[in-house]
Design an enzyme around this catalytic site. Sequence first.
Site, short mmCIF file in Angstrom:
data_model
loop_
_atom_site.label_atom_id
_atom_site.label_comp_id
_atom_site.label_asym_id
_atom_site.label_seq_id
_atom_site.Cartn_x
_atom_site.Cartn_y
_atom_site.Cartn_z
N TYR A 108 0.85 -1.19 0.00
CA TYR A 108 0.00 0.00 0.00
C TYR A 108 0.88 1.24 0.00
O TYR A 108 1.90 1.30 0.69
CB TYR A 108 -0.90 0.02 1.25
CG TYR A 108 -1.63 1.33 1.42
CD1 TYR A 108 -2.90 1.51 0.88
CD2 TYR A 108 -1.06 2.41 2.12
CE1 TYR A 108 -3.58 2.72 1.02
CE2 TYR A 108 -1.73 3.61 2.26
CZ TYR A 108 -2.98 3.76 1.71
OH TYR A 108 -3.64 4.96 1.84
N GLU A 196 -3.69 7.49 -3.83
CA GLU A 196 -3.64 6.21 -3.14
C GLU A 196 -3.37 5.11 -4.16
O GLU A 196 -4.10 4.98 -5.15
CB GLU A 196 -4.97 5.97 -2.43
CG GLU A 196 -4.88 5.01 -1.28
CD GLU A 196 -6.19 4.94 -0.51
OE1 GLU A 196 -7.25 4.86 -1.15
OE2 GLU A 196 -6.14 4.95 0.73
#
Lengths: 385, 291
Positions: A108, A196
């Site tokens: 991530y 993101e």
Amino acid sequence: MKIHEYQAKEILSRYGVPVPRGKVAAGVDEAEAIARELGGACVVKAQIHAGGRGKGGGVKLVKSPQEARGAAQAILGMQLVTPQTGPAGQKVKRVLVEQGMAIARELYLGMLVDRARNALVVMASEAGGMEIEEVAAATPEKILKEYVDPAVGLRPFQTMRLAYGLHLPAESVRKASSFMLQLYRAFVDMDLSLAEINPLVLTKDGNLLALDAKVNFDDNALFRHPETKELRDLDEEDPREIEASKYGLSYIKLDGTVGCMVNGAGLAMATMDIIKHFGAEPANFLDVGGGASSETVANAFRIIISDERVKAVLINIFGGIVRCDRVAQGIIEALQKVQVEVPVVVRLEGTNATEAAKLLQESPLNFRVATGLSDAAQKVVAASA
Amino acid sequence: MSILVDATTKVVVQGITGREGSFHAGQCKEYGTRIVAGVSPGKRGTLEQGVPVFNTVRDAVTETGANTSLIFVPPAFAADAIMEAADAGVALIVCITEGIPTIDMVKAAEYVKRRRARLVGPNCPGVITPGAAKVGIMPGFIHRPGDVGIVSRSGTLTYEAVKQLSERGIGQSTCVGIGGDPIIGSTFRDIIALFQQDAATAAIVMIGEIGGSAEEEAAAFVKEHVTKPVVSFIAGQTAPPGRRMGHAGAIISGGKGTAAEKMAALKAAGIHVCPSPAEIGRTMATVLGRA
């Protein structure tokens, strides 16, 4: 402002952020052709703004151009329901067809402005592919953070620290560091409010790629990026909200029956709250801004009452600098232009409030004049029942 | 006594020749505030609202001794205006401008901190010490001098609270609008700390809203360091998640920043939380024993 994954990836790749090869398609022929061009296994992904698309059946792995066609057939036009869309779902108009790849690990990477620290923060985690909020709640120690000093920007030592923290193989550390620096460049250059990459994948041959990309623009900075206007997808927005934004009104549709027209965002939220407090539900958030001219009020009214669920409307204006009698005049003029069938409760407070109440009461229109916030809320709740 | 501004405050208005800047400079002056200078590049030597205009903040400070700045500069240039004021040695910078890009504000807020100046705002109504000085766009007449300090993220909702207090004969020491943006110069915690130190403030009203965690941080501070009673209201109990409610900072994201969460944190810190915005005045009157 939100944009689609394929648009986000186009922007990021312009800044040197590695993304999978792929193209967007609006039809099945196109989707098949793209898969043929890419060769081998592919992924067909629904393009809507909401996340959680895989859970709703909006992402399909395919092994051939024919399968890609079938997947596109299934996804295009579907009403995709995900945990983020609400029960009505969102209609899919485009799919992104991308090359498949051999994934070693899913990581991530996120960038956003940390309000409490007044700084941009870069977050990385080995727990990729999951909702980061869930990771943060369950295992906060799995999220690595680096704060950016605005005077010098994100430094390579910070991205190296993150890369080592992700326990990447030696040959991938510099690649990850450079990935983060490129993403940071895009963030600052394009005035993003969120970037993101979830998941950021490490492929079996040691490369890093943005398998998914979510990018939001800072609405306050859109004036610096006029080209981003074309990225806005009006299909993803409520038509009334689009209409309101044309007049500079801040309107958000809700599910209740009491329409609200208020000046100031804080007072508008408080007005919604007090309506709920007295037992009804607000139909909308609407901030008419400081002036509340007849023109603004008329436009706001049209938008509020175009929602057929609205049973009564509350106008709550705190006239400070703007005089209440002027606002009252504006409201009377507006309601002569717009046909309103539902009861209208008006509460004007501040400069010349008494004169304003008199004007409203003497007008041929059937206003219910209220004094004070509680009185106004109780009157409108009763009128909406 | 009061916090931030008083009768000795000398104000320079940046962007004084704009429509808003000129109007509000006049309103502040009328209220009795010492507006000593205006800044507008290229307008040196002119008068606006009877106030001498300078090209730069540095000139204005050198020639008039201004120690506070009030900013009405448009969003694209406002962050630069904030930094200019800090560089010129202005101690208190009040920025009214709404819509400043977030990345600009991150830089400006850090710059101000390094120059040891204080920023209030942006996207705020400003600061008023009733009867002494109005450095902002709030309607002066609703206020009255007294001993309740108010700190709020909102504009008109603050006026609502002020009105409820004034109606009950409860005056205000100072009212501070800290602004509705995600990046702001002064937080609830900063202002509450000043109120706690201020001899003229007996009690505090804190008006928060959804988004961020500034209310929770203030609650933790109140629990540890504040002896004065605090009354609070949190706007946005009915706001849906993921939507920006007018203010750029008013958004519930990732399930965080809800009104319910904030109200619970405030209550746990011993703060009197009003469920309805119409109860702020009455709650304060009860707390102070002046009902």
